[in-house]
Write a protein that holds these residues in place. Structure first.
Motif, PDB file in Angstrom:
ATOM      1  N   PRO A 235       0.830  -1.202   0.000  1.00  0.00           N
ATOM      2  CA  PRO A 235       0.000   0.000   0.000  1.00  0.00           C
ATOM      3  C   PRO A 235       0.867   1.256   0.000  1.00  0.00           C
ATOM      4  O   PRO A 235       1.926   1.264   0.610  1.00  0.00           O
ATOM      5  CB  PRO A 235      -0.787  -0.102   1.320  1.00  0.00           C
ATOM      6  N   TRP A 236       0.434   2.258  -0.708  1.00  0.00           N
ATOM      7  CA  TRP A 236       1.129   3.549  -0.707  1.00  0.00           C
ATOM      8  C   TRP A 236       0.098   4.633  -0.902  1.00  0.00           C
ATOM      9  O   TRP A 236      -1.002   4.377  -1.378  1.00  0.00           O
ATOM     10  CB  TRP A 236       2.262   3.595  -1.723  1.00  0.00           C
ATOM     11  N   SER A 237       0.485   5.864  -0.538  1.00  0.00           N
ATOM     12  CA  SER A 237      -0.497   6.947  -0.515  1.00  0.00           C
ATOM     13  C   SER A 237      -0.298   7.877  -1.711  1.00  0.00           C
ATOM     14  O   SER A 237       0.731   7.838  -2.377  1.00  0.00           O
ATOM     15  CB  SER A 237      -0.333   7.738   0.780  1.00  0.00           C
ATOM     16  N   GLU A 238      -1.283   8.715  -1.955  1.00  0.00           N
ATOM     17  CA  GLU A 238      -1.178   9.751  -3.003  1.00  0.00           C
ATOM     18  C   GLU A 238       0.007  10.663  -2.704  1.00  0.00           C
ATOM     19  O   GLU A 238       0.726  11.094  -3.602  1.00  0.00           O
ATOM     20  CB  GLU A 238      -2.440  10.601  -2.967  1.00  0.00           C
ATOM     21  N   ALA A 239       0.202  10.966  -1.411  1.00  0.00           N
ATOM     22  CA  ALA A 239       1.313  11.852  -1.022  1.00  0.00           C
ATOM     23  C   ALA A 239       2.656  11.213  -1.391  1.00  0.00           C
ATOM     24  O   ALA A 239       3.566  11.879  -1.878  1.00  0.00           O
ATOM     25  CB  ALA A 239       1.238  12.129   0.474  1.00  0.00           C
ATOM     26  N   MET A 240       2.747   9.909  -1.176  1.00  0.00           N
ATOM     27  CA  MET A 240       3.966   9.177  -1.526  1.00  0.00           C
ATOM     28  C   MET A 240       4.170   9.223  -3.040  1.00  0.00           C
ATOM     29  O   MET A 240       5.278   9.367  -3.536  1.00  0.00           O
ATOM     30  CB  MET A 240       3.816   7.728  -1.058  1.00  0.00           C
ATOM     31  N   ASP A 349      -6.162  -7.050   7.610  1.00  0.00           N
ATOM     32  CA  ASP A 349      -5.345  -7.509   8.727  1.00  0.00           C
ATOM     33  C   ASP A 349      -4.197  -6.555   9.058  1.00  0.00           C
ATOM     34  O   ASP A 349      -3.474  -6.768  10.014  1.00  0.00           O
ATOM     35  CB  ASP A 349      -4.861  -8.963   8.526  1.00  0.00           C
ATOM     36  N   ASP A 350      -4.007  -5.474   8.257  1.00  0.00           N
ATOM     37  CA  ASP A 350      -3.008  -4.450   8.601  1.00  0.00           C
ATOM     38  C   ASP A 350      -3.638  -3.324   9.381  1.00  0.00           C
ATOM     39  O   ASP A 350      -2.964  -2.401   9.828  1.00  0.00           O
ATOM     40  CB  ASP A 350      -2.464  -3.780   7.334  1.00  0.00           C
ATOM     41  N   MET A 351      -4.958  -3.357   9.451  1.00  0.00           N
ATOM     42  CA  MET A 351      -5.638  -2.252  10.101  1.00  0.00           C
ATOM     43  C   MET A 351      -5.377  -2.317  11.603  1.00  0.00           C
ATOM     44  O   MET A 351      -5.511  -3.376  12.207  1.00  0.00           O
ATOM     45  CB  MET A 351      -7.134  -2.337   9.838  1.00  0.00           C
ATOM     46  N   LEU A 352      -4.951  -1.192  12.156  1.00  0.00           N
ATOM     47  CA  LEU A 352      -4.719  -1.144  13.593  1.00  0.00           C
ATOM     48  C   LEU A 352      -5.937  -0.499  14.235  1.00  0.00           C
ATOM     49  O   LEU A 352      -6.544   0.403  13.652  1.00  0.00           O
ATOM     50  CB  LEU A 352      -3.481  -0.294  13.883  1.00  0.00           C
ATOM     51  N   VAL A 357     -10.005   3.675  17.313  1.00  0.00           N
ATOM     52  CA  VAL A 357      -9.914   4.335  16.010  1.00  0.00           C
ATOM     53  C   VAL A 357      -9.229   3.383  15.029  1.00  0.00           C
ATOM     54  O   VAL A 357      -8.166   2.842  15.321  1.00  0.00           O
ATOM     55  CB  VAL A 357      -9.096   5.652  16.111  1.00  0.00           C
ATOM     56  N   ASN A 358      -9.867   3.185  13.876  1.00  0.00           N
ATOM     57  CA  ASN A 358      -9.259   2.327  12.852  1.00  0.00           C
ATOM     58  C   ASN A 358      -8.200   3.119  12.093  1.00  0.00           C
ATOM     59  O   ASN A 358      -8.479   4.204  11.600  1.00  0.00           O
ATOM     60  CB  ASN A 358     -10.306   1.856  11.846  1.00  0.00           C
ATOM     61  N   VAL A 359      -7.018   2.581  12.014  1.00  0.00           N
ATOM     62  CA  VAL A 359      -5.916   3.291  11.362  1.00  0.00           C
ATOM     63  C   VAL A 359      -5.206   2.369  10.396  1.00  0.00           C
ATOM     64  O   VAL A 359      -4.821   1.252  10.752  1.00  0.00           O
ATOM     65  CB  VAL A 359      -4.848   3.742  12.401  1.00  0.00           C
ATOM     66  N   TYR A 360      -5.012   2.845   9.166  1.00  0.00           N
ATOM     67  CA  TYR A 360      -4.154   2.139   8.214  1.00  0.00           C
ATOM     68  C   TYR A 360      -2.813   2.852   8.153  1.00  0.00           C
ATOM     69  O   TYR A 360      -2.770   4.086   8.165  1.00  0.00           O
ATOM     70  CB  TYR A 360      -4.774   2.136   6.818  1.00  0.00           C
ATOM     71  N   VAL A 414      -5.787  12.109  11.402  1.00  0.00           N
ATOM     72  CA  VAL A 414      -6.197  10.696  11.419  1.00  0.00           C
ATOM     73  C   VAL A 414      -7.097  10.420  12.625  1.00  0.00           C
ATOM     74  O   VAL A 414      -7.849   9.450  12.653  1.00  0.00           O
ATOM     75  CB  VAL A 414      -4.955   9.761  11.441  1.00  0.00           C
ATOM     76  N   GLY A 415      -7.004  11.298  13.624  1.00  0.00           N
ATOM     77  CA  GLY A 415      -7.889  11.157  14.776  1.00  0.00           C
ATOM     78  C   GLY A 415      -7.365  10.207  15.832  1.00  0.00           C
ATOM     79  O   GLY A 415      -8.110   9.753  16.689  1.00  0.00           O
TER      80      GLY A 415
END
Ligand code: DLL
Length: 446
Positions: A235-240, A349-352, A357-360, A414-415
């Motif tokens: 996974p990678w972000s738009e910012a990346m 399964d990477d979601m913390l 709060v759900n965080v990727y 991200v909260g």
């Protein structure tokens, strides 16, 4: 996409640089009208289900338990009546139990190690390899690569599908492949430059590593021939994406795939960079609610489920990828008719879950990359204190105010409340393949 952007991209999208003609690797397949595509899908689905039923005990058993015979699949809607296949099914039938062809008929095996237990083993017939090569060639062309290009392939060669998958696809396209694999980053920089690579294949995190080493060596890859990066496998972000595009001076295109289904080339962005075309003549894509297992509407986020339509050695029926995405069937500016997957934000399964709060990891990445003076390398450390999970973000910066800035922005965007550990530049481990973003120090459930 706005009209202005369309106008900007339109002339570039399918134009062969040397002939100025529209360019598709397989125009008839890629622009097939939906009606014809669905007819083809149904024919192939029925054949796949029959093969799986006749040759794989797990599929036969599951279908029988659901009271289904292959002939009950009469329409594409009937797909929903078929049972799911899980990653654990591959592990439970390790190594060859889900193969529909005898081992002696296979021409290749790949495997992925995963974090727990036995590896997942996948197999290919000669025809499967040929199909994969042409889907990868199609993906290269879709991303903007052309016959005659030099393709620098920094995906790892070996049991990982990235290296050989991209290699065969680039050759099939008619490109010149440099089979580099990961590692020896100084050498990669030199060869990208000296061999005149136009296309770079790597994980996004390794592409960033290459950029960093080039800058350190005083080699400006922005002035090289590099024009296109085919980045995926994590996974990678738009910012990346923006960061890599700016530092390497290329167009960074997202490519998706997984070994259980084939390897790289299941879906890829076109030059519009607005979602990844999933090759629907070879795969059926569904997005489901991971809890209920029911399909969600187009545009809604959920778990991607894939059924193979042409795989001989390892047909997969409704494979639950655990990857989170959204599906759109809106027309794309490029003219391809195949549905698009939106950027894959992470895996179930990477979601913390940090204090509810759900965080990727990719969400944290997007925040870090937007901050001045913070390097785009990071790791997330998860620990258990009492009954709560705690998150520490490790970043690199020389700025004394970095800790508070990161904490504040992660909280507001991200909260989630996280501790921040600021390391010296170069201290976060660099990746040569898939980056390790999370160090999970929570006690393992036994
Ligand atoms: O990573 C195949 C691949 C190689 C894809 C090179 C793209 C480029 P696996 O090692 O089996 O196969 O890992 C598959 O990686 O289920 C996703 O969780 C993740 N993944 C792959 N591509 C992307 C992407 C290869 N573009 C798993 N964005 C998948 C986000 C991705 N995650």
């Amino acid at each position: 996409m706005t009209a202005v952007l369309q106008a900007r991209y339109a002339p570039k999208i399918h134009t062969h640089p040397r002939t100025s003609r529209a360019f598709f690797f397989d125009r008839a397949a890629e622009t097939m009208p939906r009606g014809a595509l669905q007819k083809l899908q149904l024919r192939r689905l029925r054949a796949t289900v029959k093969e799986a039923y006749d040759n794989v005990a797990l599929h036969r058993g599951r279908m029988e338990a659901a009271g289904l015979r292959p002939r009950d699949v009469r329409s594409l809607e009937d797909l929903r009546r078929l049972p799911f296949t899980l990653k654990s099914d591959l592990r439970d039938h390790y190594p060859f139990g889900l193969f529909a062809r005898p081992r002696a008929k296979l021409s290749r095996l790949h495997a992925s190690s995963g974090t727990t237990g036995k590896p997942t083993v996948v197999g290919y017939t000669h025809r499967d390899i040929a199909t994969w090569a042409s889907l990868m060639a199609r993906s290269f062309a879709c991303a903007g690569a052309r016959p005659g290009d030099v393709v620098h392939n920094a995906y790892g060669y070996g049991l990982f599908t990235g290296g050989l998958g991209a290699h065969y696809g680039a050759e099939r396209l008619g490109a010149t492949v440099v089979p580099m694999s990961g590692g020896s980053t100084e050498r990669q920089v030199l060869l990208i430059h000296d061999f005149g690579a136009r296309v770079l294949c790597a994980t996004p995190s390794y592409a960033l590593n290459i950029a960093e080493v080039a800058e350190r060596e005083g080699a400006d890859l922005r002035k090289s021939q590099l024009a296109i990066g085919l980045f995926g496998a994590e996974p990678w972000s738009e910012a990346m994406r923006r960061e890599i595009e700016q530092r390497l001076g290329l167009k960074a295109v997202d490519i998706y795939g997984l070994s259980e289904i084939m390897g790289p080339g299941v879906a890829v962005e076109c030059e519009a960079q607005d979602g990844l075309h999933g090759w629907e003549d070879h795969f059926l894509f569904e997005v489901i609610d991971p809890d209920s297992g029911r399909p969600v509407a187009d545009g809604q986020a959920g778990e991607l489920v894939i059924t193979t339509l042409t795989k001989q050695a390892l047909p997969m029926i409704r494979y639950r990828t655990r990857d989170i995405t959204r599906l759109t069937r809106e027309r794309c500016a490029c003219g391809r008719t195949h549905a698009r997957l939106k950027r894959i934000t992470g895996r179930n399964d990477d979601m913390l879950i940090i204090r509810g709060v759900n965080v990727y990891p990719s969400q944290i990445e997007a925040v870090l990359i937007g901050l001045e003076g913070i390097a785009p390398h990071y790791q997330l450390v998860v620990e258990r204190r009492g009954s709560l999970d705690e998150l520490t973000i490790e970043v690199e910066s020389a700025d004394p105010g970095a800790q508070e800035r990161v904490r504040h922005h992660v909280k507001s965007m991200v909260g989630v409340t996280a501790a921040v550990r600021v390391l010296k530049p170069g201290e976060v481990p660099r990746s040569q393949g898939k980056a390790v973003r999370v160090r999970d120090l929570r006690p393992k459930a036994s």
